[in-house]
Design an enzyme around this catalytic site. Structure first.
Site, PDB file in Angstrom:
ATOM      1  N   THR A  71      -0.241  28.966  20.106  1.00 25.85           N
ATOM      2  CA  THR A  71      -0.839  28.317  19.160  1.00 25.85           C
ATOM      3  C   THR A  71      -1.518  29.561  18.027  1.00 25.85           C
ATOM      4  OG1 THR A  71      -0.887  26.369  20.484  1.00 25.85           O
ATOM      5  CG2 THR A  71      -2.292  26.084  19.410  1.00 25.85           C
TER       6      THR A  71
ATOM      7  N   ARG B 284       6.994  15.244  23.023  1.00 27.18           N
ATOM      8  CA  ARG B 284       5.654  15.522  24.085  1.00 27.18           C
ATOM      9  C   ARG B 284       4.412  16.193  23.499  1.00 27.18           C
ATOM     10  NH1 ARG B 284       2.036  20.167  24.057  1.00 27.18           N
ATOM     11  NH2 ARG B 284       1.373  21.124  25.755  1.00 27.18           N
TER      12      ARG B 284
ATOM     13  N   THR C  36      -6.585  26.327  23.148  1.00 28.22           N
ATOM     14  CA  THR C  36      -5.297  27.092  23.204  1.00 28.22           C
ATOM     15  C   THR C  36      -5.224  26.867  24.512  1.00 28.22           C
ATOM     16  OG1 THR C  36      -3.939  28.578  22.735  1.00 28.22           O
ATOM     17  CG2 THR C  36      -5.688  29.333  23.068  1.00 28.22           C
TER      18      THR C  36
HETATM   19  N1  ASP Z   1      -2.296  23.920  23.349  1.00 24.64           N
HETATM   20  C1  ASP Z   1      -1.065  23.780  23.656  1.00 24.64           C
HETATM   21  C2  ASP Z   1       0.078  22.902  24.301  1.00 24.64           C
HETATM   22  O1  ASP Z   1       0.453  22.590  25.043  1.00 24.64           O
HETATM   23  C3  ASP Z   1      -0.071  25.155  23.965  1.00 24.64           C
HETATM   24  C4  ASP Z   1      -1.000  26.617  23.372  1.00 24.64           C
HETATM   25  O2  ASP Z   1      -1.706  26.366  23.192  1.00 24.64           O
HETATM   26  O3  ASP Z   1      -0.349  27.146  23.802  1.00 24.64           O
HETATM   27  O4  ASP Z   1       0.779  21.900  22.695  1.00 24.64           O
END
Ligand code: ASP
Length: 300
Positions: free
Chosen positions: A162, A190, A213
């Site tokens: 992310t 989702r 993130t």
């Molecule tokens: N936070 C993001 C999500 O849950 C994924 C990530 O940051 O790696 O969609």
């Protein structure tokens, strides 16, 4: 006022061999944002344009390079926050928008709404003249192979890539941006923390700005970015607020798998994580870019 900026390319495990390419992309994004800030541009513009660079970089899980869901489709989420007006724009589950963060900004500025999801958001992008791409445009060869091999492979680690940016401009405005393809093999529909105001990002000119993130299902439950800005409101600097936020999420979830970047209104930057790694780049006090894959960001 001196500007400040920090960007991230996700938290989690990834091969060390990718560190330098990820770091270079972060520095490119940082420079893009920094040029805007140095020219007197807004924090909002800086975080958007920096995020666009990261959305185009295939090793990150945002825009091109996004993880595929269980149906083999890319669904992207993004949030941009304007700390001057305590305003935000967000998109969830878009499948055809080249730069989800830019669409989020236009939702904030050009519509009466804050948050659009799915086909309505994709339709708005078309109406606004954004480049409309086929879903395949976002799928890298590596992700295509991972999707087709996954039935035979061990479960993959949670998402690692992310992207996000937070900045302070010369007029004292703060902004935050977060963009993601979500987690690998997610159920269709989702939505994680990234596009949710207060969870994936937050900014308030009076205190600070943050972008998160990691595992969205954990971050959502503690509104991690709002927690960090509240910690600044309570007297902490960016670095302490980032550490306190990770302590907090760790206190609620055994394996919290989270990370965040923070800027405070004084222009200090901070980052913290409970994952193996977090990829970040920031400008130090001399205006030099610094990169880390292990947190380790100090006071400017
Ligand atoms: N936070 C993001 C999500 O849950 C994924 C990530 O940051 O790696 O969609």
């Amino acid at each position: 006022m001196k500007p400040a900026m920090i960007v991230h390319g996700g938290a989690g495990p990834w091969p060390d061999a990718e560190d330098s390419a990820r770091g270079q992309a972060l520095v490119d994004a940082l420079h893009t944002g920094w040029r805007i800030l140095e020219a007197g541009g807004t924090a909002l513009e800086a975080v958007e344009k920096a995020t666009n660079i990261l959305e185009d970089f295939p090793l990150f899980d945002a825009g091109i390079g996004s993880f595929l869901n269980q149906m083999g489709e890319v669904e992207m989420d993004a949030l941009i926050v304007d700390g001057a007006a305590l305003d935000f724009g967000a998109v969830a589950g878009v499948k055809h928008v080249r730069y989800p963060i830019s669409l989020a900004r236009r939702i904030m500025t050009d519509t009466p709404h804050c948050f659009l999801a799915g086909s309505g958001a994709d339709l708005l992008a078309r109406q606004l003249g954004f480049p409309v791409m086929s879903n395949l445009f976002f799928v890298t060869e590596a992700e295509f192979h991972r999707f087709h091999e996954k039935q035979h492979a061990a479960p993959r680690p949670q998402g690692t890539g992310t992207v996000g940016a937070v900045a302070l401009d010369t007029r004292g405005n703060l902004a935050a941006a977060t963009s993601t393809g979500g987690v690998p093999d997610k159920m269709p529909g989702r939505v994680g923390d990234s596009p949710v105001f207060g969870a994936g990002g937050y900014a308030d000119n009076r205190y600070g700005a943050a972008s998160a993130t990691g595992v969205g299902e954990n971050i959502l439950r503690v509104l991690l970015s709002k927690y960090a800005v509240d910690a600044i409101a309570g007297g902490m600097n960016a670095r302490a607020a980032a550490a306190a936020s990770i302590d907090h999420i760790n206190s609620r979830f055994q394996d919290s798998q989270a990370g965040l970047i923070v800027v405070d209104r004084d222009g200090q930057v901070g980052a913290a994580h409970s994952t193996l790694k977090i990829s970040i780049a920031w400008m130090d006090a001399d205006g030099q870019p610094r990169v880390s894959m292990q947190g380790g960001v100090g006071v400017r």
